[in-house]
Design an enzyme around this catalytic site. Structure first.
Site, short mmCIF file in Angstrom:
data_model
loop_
_atom_site.label_atom_id
_atom_site.label_comp_id
_atom_site.label_asym_id
_atom_site.label_seq_id
_atom_site.Cartn_x
_atom_site.Cartn_y
_atom_site.Cartn_z
CE LYS A 72 -3.97 1.93 2.57
NZ LYS A 72 -4.90 1.72 3.98
CB SER A 148 -8.30 3.36 2.97
OG SER A 148 -7.16 2.88 3.72
CB SER A 172 -8.22 0.29 5.68
OG SER A 172 -9.24 1.66 5.70
#
Lengths: 475, 97
Positions: A72, A148, A172
């Site tokens: 990420k 996310s 997330s």
């Protein structure tokens, strides 16, 4: 046979048998990324040369030797960008150091490959808040991938990654895993170091694996977990062999079904899939117990006080001085701060900074922030009491299937309310995992639905026991 | 309901965040809605309940005081938007008058 569609476990066997090489895996992924990323937008960037160089030097005898892992874009890998999907870093930012998880994974032989898209600064649950590009759900491209960590989920789900790292502050990792039909694990608070993760809400953030199978999640967590002198919240607790827990079965385990997680607001079709999984686990020897988590109804309100409060403090470091966007020709320091931040941050980040500053401001601190911390205690006590009765808790991950793109555009509260089943695990510090439990057909799209398994703090082995059993009997 | 009133412009100033004329009413209506939802916690009985800052106790843990490799000047300055003579340059802070 395609390498990019394989799991970590399979690739490790083939690497050790010398049937394939790490660079062949990297090349196969790169081919798939070139073919799909322009449409799906899972990655913001990737450095093929660096990955191939690492592939040549990797120690195959290490536990993850030769396995490429996507990151990420809020986790630092030295020499690579770390944009947090923000315009703030559009002008360029190169990580000057490695996060502890980067260090641990590379020490275990893994190859960092690809920077996955995300909601800006991890604020959101659709990846639509990325300032840099849109990410689609590979299973249903008219729908959100979740967020996310939506880029990580989309990359794994489309075989543009073997596995990925995400971060989970209120769901997330688990919610995008659920939406994209993969496995996502939020470890217990303190299980994995956050040093080098760009901080959002420090009492809630955890880094965790996003994988194709439960076994792969166990393999990754074994390398990620463990103490770190650079994160004082990271626990000095023994890291068990998670892969051993995969074969233990569920016989004799007591699994709780919280009444509040199956009530109003839950799509009945999602409920049916989750209950079907529960019943199948019962047939394998688990005992189902109805439980109550009465304070979970306040979880969203509590979370949206505590998380923005911590974010407003953490994001004060982005001031245009040491890194990130700097406004042109500032009149003075205040002007430099205010305009650099205004130009760099997107709307959702601004909203949360304002909300967080407000609940921490003089006159409102006790009414909102301190009170939310007390409600947090009540939420945590609910779980402590529940885990006196049961070994694990089963629930949906999200009340609905992945929504269509842009459906919550002007209504942030709509997305906040969809976090209802995931945020309590962050508020109370327990571990939780999302495992695929079926699909729902809507207008020709098969929308993935995830099953959430929650276990007590440092009870990850129970997650793997139940998750892998479910995977075997799912059919 | 409380008598709370979130003045978006005032709070954004506190947060060192300049807002455009369009953003102020837009955020105001969105955040009023969020705040209305959040205010449910004001009616919960929390008498005698201790606040939780961290889900697990956080102690003053310190690592061994051993020298470790740092960024060095070049590494620390690499991402700075404006620099001169090995330092980060900012507008004048102290008024000499």
């Amino acid at each position: 046979m395609s390498l990019c569609t394989a799991t970590i476990a399979t690739l490790r066997q083939r690497l050790l048998a010398k049937e394939i090489s790490p660079s062949e895996i990297v090349q196969d992924l790169a081919k798939n990324i070139e073919a799909q990323n322009e449409t799906l937008g899972a990655y913001l960037s990737w450095d093929l040369d660096a990955a191939l160089k690492a592939a040549d030097e990797v120690d195959l005898s290490a536990p993850l030797g030769g396995i490429p892992i996507a990151f990420k874009d809020n986790i630092n890998v030295k020499g690579q960008p770390c944009t947090c999907a923000s315009r703030l870093f559009e002008g360029g930012y190169t990580a000057p150091y490695n996060a502890t998880v980067t260090h641990k994974l590379t020490a275990a032989g893994a190859i960092p490959f690809g920077r996955a898209n995300m909601d800006e600064f991890a604020m959101g649950s659709s990846t639509e808040n990325s300032a840099l590009r849109r990410t689609l759900n590979p299973q249903a491209p008219r729908h959100i991938p979740g967020g996310s960590s939506g880029g990580s989920a989309s990359a794994v789900s489309s075989h543009m990654a073997i596995a990925a790292l995400g971060s989970d502050t209120g769901g997330s990792i688990r919610q995008p895993a659920s939406h994209c039909g993969i496995v996502g694990l939020k470890p217990s608070y303190g299980r994995v170091s956050r040093y080098g993760l760009v901080a959002f809400a420090s009492s809630l953030d955890q880094i965790g694996p996003m994988t194709k199978t439960v076994e792969d999640a166990a393999l990754l967590l074994e390398s990620l977990a463990g103490t770190d002198g650079r994160d004082s919240t990271c626990l000095d607790a023994e890291v068990p062999s998670y892969t051993k827990a995969l074969h233990k079965g569920v016989k004799g385990l007591k699994i709780g079904l919280p009444t509040e997680y199956f009530g109003e607001g839950l799509d009945p079709r999602v409920k049916e899939l989750v209950m079907n999984a529960a019943k199948k686990l019962e047939k394998e020897g688990a005992e189902l117990v109805e439980i109550s988590l009465p304070n979970s109804q306040h979880a969203v309100a509590t979370y949206y006080i505590i998380a923005p409060a911590e974010a407003s403090s953490n994001l004060s470091r982005f001031d245009g001085v040491r890194y990130g966007n700097r406004a042109e020709e500032p009149r003075d320091m205040l002007d430099l701060y205010s305009r650099s931040r205004a130009e760099g941050f997107g709307s959702e980040v601004k909203r949360r900074i304002i909300l967080g500053t407000y609940v921490l401001s003089s006159g409102y601190y006790d009414a909102y922030y301190t009170r939310a911390q007390k409600v947090r205690t009540l939420i945590q006590q609910d779980f402590t009491q529940a885990f006196e009765q049961v070994d694990a808790i089963l629930s949906p991950v999200s009340p609905t299937p992945p929504r269509k793109l842009e459906e919550a555009k002007e209504d942030p509260l709509k997305d906040y309310l969809a976090d209802i089943y995931t945020i309590s695990a962050n508020l109370s510090g327990i571990c939780a995992m999302s495992v695929p439990c079926g699909t729902l057909n809507e207008e020709g799209d098969d929308l993935p639905i995830g099953l959430q398994i929650m276990a007590p703090h440092l009870g990850e082995e129970t997650l793997f026991q139940i998750g892998s059993t479910w995977e075997k009997i799912r059919g | 309901m409380s008598d709370a009133c979130l003045d978006v412009k005032y709070v954004a100033d506190l947060a060192r965040l300049e807002l455009s004329h369009e953003e102020i009413p837009h955020f105001q209506s969105q955040l009023d809605k969020v705040l209305t939802h959040i205010e449910q916690i004001l009616s919960i009985d929390v008498d005698g309940v201790e606040p939780t800052s961290y889900p697990t106790p956080v102690y003053d843990r310190v690592r061994q005081d051993e020298a470790q490799e740092g960024f060095g000047q070049e590494g620390a300055l690499k991402n700075a938007p404006d620099q001169t003579m090995g330092q980060i340059r900012v507008p004048k802070v102290v008024d000499a008058s």
